[in-house]
Design an enzyme around this catalytic site. Structure first.
Site, PDB file in Angstrom:
ATOM      1  N   CYS A  53     -47.331  10.580   1.506  1.00 27.35           N
ATOM      2  CA  CYS A  53     -47.018   9.420   0.662  1.00 27.35           C
ATOM      3  C   CYS A  53     -48.182   8.446   0.537  1.00 27.35           C
ATOM      4  O   CYS A  53     -48.538   8.017  -0.563  1.00 27.35           O
ATOM      5  CB  CYS A  53     -45.764   8.718   1.176  1.00 27.35           C
ATOM      6  SG  CYS A  53     -45.948   7.832   2.737  1.00 27.35           S
ATOM      7  N   HIS A 111     -42.902   4.600   4.653  1.00 21.78           N
ATOM      8  CA  HIS A 111     -43.041   5.375   3.420  1.00 21.78           C
ATOM      9  C   HIS A 111     -43.428   4.440   2.280  1.00 21.78           C
ATOM     10  O   HIS A 111     -43.034   3.280   2.252  1.00 21.78           O
ATOM     11  CB  HIS A 111     -41.734   6.090   3.093  1.00 21.78           C
ATOM     12  CG  HIS A 111     -41.863   7.088   1.984  1.00 21.78           C
ATOM     13  ND1 HIS A 111     -42.571   8.259   2.117  1.00 21.78           N
ATOM     14  CD2 HIS A 111     -41.391   7.082   0.703  1.00 21.78           C
ATOM     15  CE1 HIS A 111     -42.518   8.938   0.983  1.00 21.78           C
ATOM     16  NE2 HIS A 111     -41.810   8.243   0.108  1.00 21.78           N
ATOM     17  N   HIS A 147     -43.648   9.058  -5.929  1.00 20.07           N
ATOM     18  CA  HIS A 147     -44.123   9.205  -4.552  1.00 20.07           C
ATOM     19  C   HIS A 147     -44.223  10.679  -4.189  1.00 20.07           C
ATOM     20  O   HIS A 147     -43.785  11.560  -4.938  1.00 20.07           O
ATOM     21  CB  HIS A 147     -43.176   8.474  -3.588  1.00 20.07           C
ATOM     22  CG  HIS A 147     -41.797   9.091  -3.505  1.00 20.07           C
ATOM     23  ND1 HIS A 147     -41.081   9.162  -2.330  1.00 20.07           N
ATOM     24  CD2 HIS A 147     -40.996   9.669  -4.442  1.00 20.07           C
ATOM     25  CE1 HIS A 147     -39.914   9.736  -2.543  1.00 20.07           C
ATOM     26  NE2 HIS A 147     -39.839  10.061  -3.819  1.00 20.07           N
TER      27      HIS A 147
END
Length: 203
Positions: free
Chosen positions: A93, A145, A157
């Protein structure tokens, strides 16, 4: 809606349809839960494409943010790879976010999601603009994240092992429960110029 959005919608839809759902036994290093929602179609509002430089207050770079979105959407379908930070090897990510900003604006963000959160400007969720960063608590710790906001409640993402870069809806219950911050990357003069050049090349 700007003309450049339509090819992105086609690319996103085709890319998402081309990949089968992975096994639920695959566990992500950054998105630990296997209950993340499936990809959704991205719909962007033309009026939401605004970002401002903190170093040049009042300078409207609305046209430039579309270059960030275009770069991010160009990675749709690339595989997740833990520790990955290039299109050749795949992304995790934070590697994905880093690549989007480095490729488009020439800015080198920190490598880890929590460090990206610490080095960027805190903004309210209501003030999110395309190109801003959205953070989630997916491993029982803050800022584990990160993704790039697209507008209209959507973000892009690199989710987890066995999956690919994709678009998601922040209004989905999974992401609503885990959302823990929005940030804006401060653009200096050089970054704004690079974004402008990148946008002009796409027109």
């Amino acid at each position: 809606m700007p003309r450049w959005i339509f090819p992105l919608l086609v690319v996103a839809a085709c890319s998402q349809a081309a990949f089968a759902a992975p096994s639920e036994s695959l566990v992500d290093a950054e998105v630990a839960s296997s209950q993340a929602p499936l990809p959704v179609a991205v719909q962007l509002k033309s009026e939401s494409g605004v970002m401002r430089s903190f170093e040049q207050a009042g300078h409207d770079v609305a046209d430039n943010t579309s270059a960030l979105v275009t770069t991010a959407m160009g990675f749709v379908g690339l595989r997740y790879r833990r520790g990955g930070n290039s299109a050749e090897t795949g992304f995790d990510c934070s590697g994905f976010v880093r690549a989007v900003y480095e490729k488009t604006a020439g800015l080198v963000l920190p490598r880890r999601a929590k460090d990206q959160a610490a080095s960027t400007e805190v903004i309210d969720k209501r003030d999110l603009k395309p190109g801003d960063l959205v953070f989630f608590n997916t491993m029982r710790r803050a800022f584990s994240h990160v993704g790039v906001y697209l507008g209209d409640g959507k973000f892009i993402h690199s989710p987890r092992t066995g999956q690919q870069v994709r678009v998601e809806d922040m209004h989905a219950s999974y992401w609503q429960r885990r959302f823990n911050g929005a940030r804006r990357v401060a653009l200096d003069g050089d970054a704004i110029k690079r974004l402008s050049v990148a946008q002009n090349l796409r027109e």
